[in-house]
Design a protein around this motif. Structure first.
Motif, PDB file in Angstrom:
ATOM      1  N   LYS A   1      47.174  11.548  68.746  1.00  0.00           N
ATOM      2  CA  LYS A   1      47.616  10.793  69.926  1.00  0.00           C
ATOM      3  C   LYS A   1      48.924  11.377  70.450  1.00  0.00           C
ATOM      4  CE  LYS A   1      48.069   6.499  69.216  1.00  0.00           C
ATOM      5  NZ  LYS A   1      47.421   5.295  68.763  1.00  0.00           N
TER       6      LYS A   1
ATOM      7  N   VAL B   1      48.247  -3.375  80.202  1.00  0.00           N
ATOM      8  CA  VAL B   1      46.849  -3.728  80.392  1.00  0.00           C
ATOM      9  C   VAL B   1      46.599  -5.208  80.093  1.00  0.00           C
ATOM     10  CG1 VAL B   1      46.102  -3.178  78.033  1.00  0.00           C
ATOM     11  CG2 VAL B   1      44.541  -2.794  79.927  1.00  0.00           C
TER      12      VAL B   1
ATOM     13  N   GLU C   1      51.860   3.563  80.446  1.00  0.00           N
ATOM     14  CA  GLU C   1      51.512   2.142  80.482  1.00  0.00           C
ATOM     15  C   GLU C   1      51.084   1.586  79.120  1.00  0.00           C
ATOM     16  OE1 GLU C   1      49.895   4.945  81.499  1.00  0.00           O
ATOM     17  OE2 GLU C   1      48.823   4.380  83.314  1.00  0.00           O
TER      18      GLU C   1
ATOM     19  N   GLY D   1      50.464   0.303  75.230  1.00  0.00           N
ATOM     20  CA  GLY D   1      51.131  -0.548  74.253  1.00  0.00           C
ATOM     21  C   GLY D   1      51.597   0.340  73.115  1.00  0.00           C
TER      22      GLY D   1
ATOM     23  N   MET E   1      46.097   0.027  64.964  1.00  0.00           N
ATOM     24  CA  MET E   1      47.086  -1.005  65.326  1.00  0.00           C
ATOM     25  C   MET E   1      47.569  -1.698  64.064  1.00  0.00           C
ATOM     26  SD  MET E   1      45.565  -2.752  68.776  1.00  0.00           S
ATOM     27  CE  MET E   1      43.850  -2.668  68.315  1.00  0.00           C
ATOM     28  N   HIS E   2      48.899  -1.667  63.901  1.00  0.00           N
ATOM     29  CA  HIS E   2      49.530  -2.240  62.714  1.00  0.00           C
ATOM     30  C   HIS E   2      49.181  -3.730  62.598  1.00  0.00           C
ATOM     31  CE1 HIS E   2      52.214  -1.876  59.454  1.00  0.00           C
ATOM     32  NE2 HIS E   2      53.261  -2.465  59.994  1.00  0.00           N
TER      33      HIS E   2
ATOM     34  N   MET F   1      41.256   2.240  73.388  1.00  0.00           N
ATOM     35  CA  MET F   1      41.877   0.962  73.754  1.00  0.00           C
ATOM     36  C   MET F   1      42.584   0.371  72.546  1.00  0.00           C
ATOM     37  SD  MET F   1      39.182  -0.963  76.279  1.00  0.00           S
ATOM     38  CE  MET F   1      37.945  -1.378  75.049  1.00  0.00           C
TER      39      MET F   1
ATOM     40  N   SER G   1      53.994  -4.444  69.644  1.00  0.00           N
ATOM     41  CA  SER G   1      53.444  -3.610  70.717  1.00  0.00           C
ATOM     42  C   SER G   1      52.416  -4.345  71.558  1.00  0.00           C
ATOM     43  CB  SER G   1      52.754  -2.387  70.106  1.00  0.00           C
ATOM     44  OG  SER G   1      53.653  -1.599  69.401  1.00  0.00           O
TER      45      SER G   1
ATOM     46  N   SER H   1      44.151   7.123  76.923  1.00  0.00           N
ATOM     47  CA  SER H   1      44.660   5.986  76.155  1.00  0.00           C
ATOM     48  C   SER H   1      45.817   5.356  76.918  1.00  0.00           C
ATOM     49  CB  SER H   1      45.127   6.482  74.788  1.00  0.00           C
ATOM     50  OG  SER H   1      45.684   5.439  74.044  1.00  0.00           O
TER      51      SER H   1
HETATM   52  C1  LIG Z   1      49.765  -4.395  68.299  1.00  0.00           C
HETATM   53  C2  LIG Z   1      49.675  -2.898  68.370  1.00  0.00           C
HETATM   54  C3  LIG Z   1      49.979  -2.157  67.238  1.00  0.00           C
HETATM   55  C4  LIG Z   1      49.871  -0.755  67.281  1.00  0.00           C
HETATM   56  N1  LIG Z   1      50.128  -0.041  66.126  1.00  0.00           N
HETATM   57  C5  LIG Z   1      49.933   1.318  66.140  1.00  0.00           C
HETATM   58  C6  LIG Z   1      50.094   2.070  64.937  1.00  0.00           C
HETATM   59  O1  LIG Z   1      50.412   1.537  63.871  1.00  0.00           O
HETATM   60  N2  LIG Z   1      49.868   3.409  65.003  1.00  0.00           N
HETATM   61  C7  LIG Z   1      49.492   4.030  66.169  1.00  0.00           C
HETATM   62  O2  LIG Z   1      49.276   5.232  66.170  1.00  0.00           O
HETATM   63  N3  LIG Z   1      49.352   3.336  67.319  1.00  0.00           N
HETATM   64  C8  LIG Z   1      49.551   2.000  67.326  1.00  0.00           C
HETATM   65  N4  LIG Z   1      49.359   1.289  68.487  1.00  0.00           N
HETATM   66  C9  LIG Z   1      48.941   2.004  69.722  1.00  0.00           C
HETATM   67  C10 LIG Z   1      47.428   1.959  69.925  1.00  0.00           C
HETATM   68  O3  LIG Z   1      46.746   2.663  68.933  1.00  0.00           O
HETATM   69  C11 LIG Z   1      47.025   2.549  71.291  1.00  0.00           C
HETATM   70  O4  LIG Z   1      47.430   3.894  71.349  1.00  0.00           O
HETATM   71  C12 LIG Z   1      47.617   1.794  72.446  1.00  0.00           C
HETATM   72  O5  LIG Z   1      47.533   0.411  72.222  1.00  0.00           O
HETATM   73  C13 LIG Z   1      46.913   2.157  73.739  1.00  0.00           C
HETATM   74  O6  LIG Z   1      47.424   1.438  74.811  1.00  0.00           O
HETATM   75  P1  LIG Z   1      46.803   0.043  75.347  1.00  0.00           P
HETATM   76  O7  LIG Z   1      47.420  -1.001  74.460  1.00  0.00           O
HETATM   77  O8  LIG Z   1      47.251  -0.008  76.741  1.00  0.00           O
HETATM   78  O9  LIG Z   1      45.321   0.107  75.161  1.00  0.00           O
HETATM   79  C14 LIG Z   1      49.488  -0.104  68.480  1.00  0.00           C
HETATM   80  C15 LIG Z   1      49.210  -0.869  69.621  1.00  0.00           C
HETATM   81  C16 LIG Z   1      49.297  -2.243  69.577  1.00  0.00           C
HETATM   82  C17 LIG Z   1      48.973  -3.020  70.817  1.00  0.00           C
END
Ligand SMILES: Cc1cc2nc3c(=O)[nH]c(=O)nc-3n(C[C@H](O)[C@H](O)[C@H](O)COP(=O)(O)O)c2cc1C
Length: 335
Positions: A121, A290, A145, A147, A20-21, A197, A286, A175
């Motif tokens: 992913k 959930v 669903e 993020g 997550m960034h 998650m 993002s 995921s």
């Molecule tokens: C704030 C935020 C930043 C994210 N940044 C990335 C990222 O930089 N690279 C990536 O592959 N997935 C990113 N994701 C996706 C997550 O790795 C994950 O696949 C996703 O959150 C799963 O869904 P959920 O939020 O319902 O658990 C991000 C998700 C969030 C919530």
């Protein structure tokens, strides 16, 4: 619990924290790994391969358990120096990489030569099969669903996971929309070997983000996310805020002629403003549906421990209870 995913990554529980960034720093990754899951540092949040090497070293100081690095392959004109990022991962002794975005095909030889396990992913069965074909060890199947970027097929996990189970030979985690023991047990039932998650892990004590972000997650419901950038085929699920309202207005005005520069202010440079400064209306960041299941801010260990304890109760009492004919007037409460 032992599954193909715990065995693949050498972890105790089949729970992965997705990259997550501006959230996936060493503090969160180490906390997840110390609690028995697989923590992931977000590679590109570190602006250079040298900074990533330092972040890996910091994480190594905080845990002696396995952790991974996320590498997101973006459609960008000035691609980050991925080979150098991979070198930093390899030299840091990291043995797990979560890839996302475009196919990691061209980087697979370098990753495999370094004996790194790759989990890609994917938001579709066809991309999952491609990942399997190019030698990925596992996939993270990301439903509509989720993020972040759910792709353009809009298939939720109730369909996507059993479809993946029917087609894939390599193990996969569910995921998107995963928050608690119910998510884990459902995912296992549909053929997954664990869960990934994102959003849920932001609302934990160790997530190194501004308290406003955690508060916003606890207060939001499942109705508070929205899809943006559909017209650009770069769809992202984000939390509603006034910056996003403005973005949606521009999208409505421009329709199919929308260009990325039209919404530059609402999507570029937003993460540090939100995650570090706590400016909750800064623009698009993002967040998964959930969020409607997030009601507290536990430590990562409390979260993972309760998921695993509740999962055991769900399986042993509720599910086996059905088989044994024990009357169950209502669902078992999970924390
Ligand atoms: C704030 C935020 C930043 C994210 N940044 C990335 C990222 O930089 N690279 C990536 O592959 N997935 C990113 N994701 C996706 C997550 O790795 C994950 O696949 C996703 O959150 C799963 O869904 P959920 O939020 O319902 O658990 C991000 C998700 C969030 C919530």
């Amino acid at each position: 619990m032992k599954t193909a995913i715990t065995e693949l990554f050498g972890i105790q529980h089949p729970i992965i924290q997705g990259g997550m960034h501006y959230v996936g720093f060493a503090e969160l990754a180490a906390a997840v790994s110390n609690a028995g899951g697989l923590g992931i540092i977000t590679g590109l949040t570190q602006k250079t391969p040298e900074l990533l090497a330092k972040e890996i070293a910091r994480c190594r100081d905080m845990t002696d358990k396995p952790f991974g690095v996320n590498l997101t392959f973006l459609p960008s004109f000035t691609a980050p120096p991925y080979p150098e990022y991979i070198a930093a991962i390899k030299e840091g002794g990291v043995k797990a990489v979560e890839t996302a975005g475009r196919s990691p095909e061209q980087y697979m030889p370098a990753l495999k030569a370094a004996d790194i396990k790759v989990i890609h992913k994917c938001t579709s069965v066809r991309h999952s099969l491609k990942a399997e074909k190019i030698g990925c060890d596992a996939v993270s199947v990301d439903g509509f669903e989720c993020g972040g970027h759910p792709g353009e097929d809009d298939i939720p996990n109730m369909i996507l996971l059993p479809r993946a189970a029917d087609e894939l030979k390599i193990p996969f985690v569910a995921s998107g929309g995963m928050a608690d023991a119910r998510s884990l047990v459902a995912a296992l039932s549909m053929g997954a070997a664990g869960m990934n998650m994102g959003t849920r892990f932001i609302a934990t004590k160790e997530a190194p983000v501004h308290p406003n972000v955690k508060k916003a997650l606890v207060e939001a419901s499942e109705l508070d996310t929205v899809l943006v950038m559909r017209a650009l085929r770069n769809t992202e699920r984000v939390l509603k805020n006034t910056g996003v309202d403005h973005l949606l207005e521009i999208e409505r005005e421009k329709g199919a002629s929308l260009k990325i520069h039209d919404i530059h202010e609402q999507v570029a440079g937003v993460y540090p403003k939100v995650m570090i400064d706590g400016e909750m209306d800064a623009g698009a960041w993002s967040c998964g549906m959930v969020v409607g299941l997030i009601h507290d801010i536990p430590t990562v260990r409390e979260l993972i421990d309760r998921i695993m304890a509740d999962a055991e109760r769900l399986i042993r009492e509720r599910l086996v209870g059905f088989l044994d004919g024990v009357e169950q007037s209502k669902a078992l409460k999970v924390a």
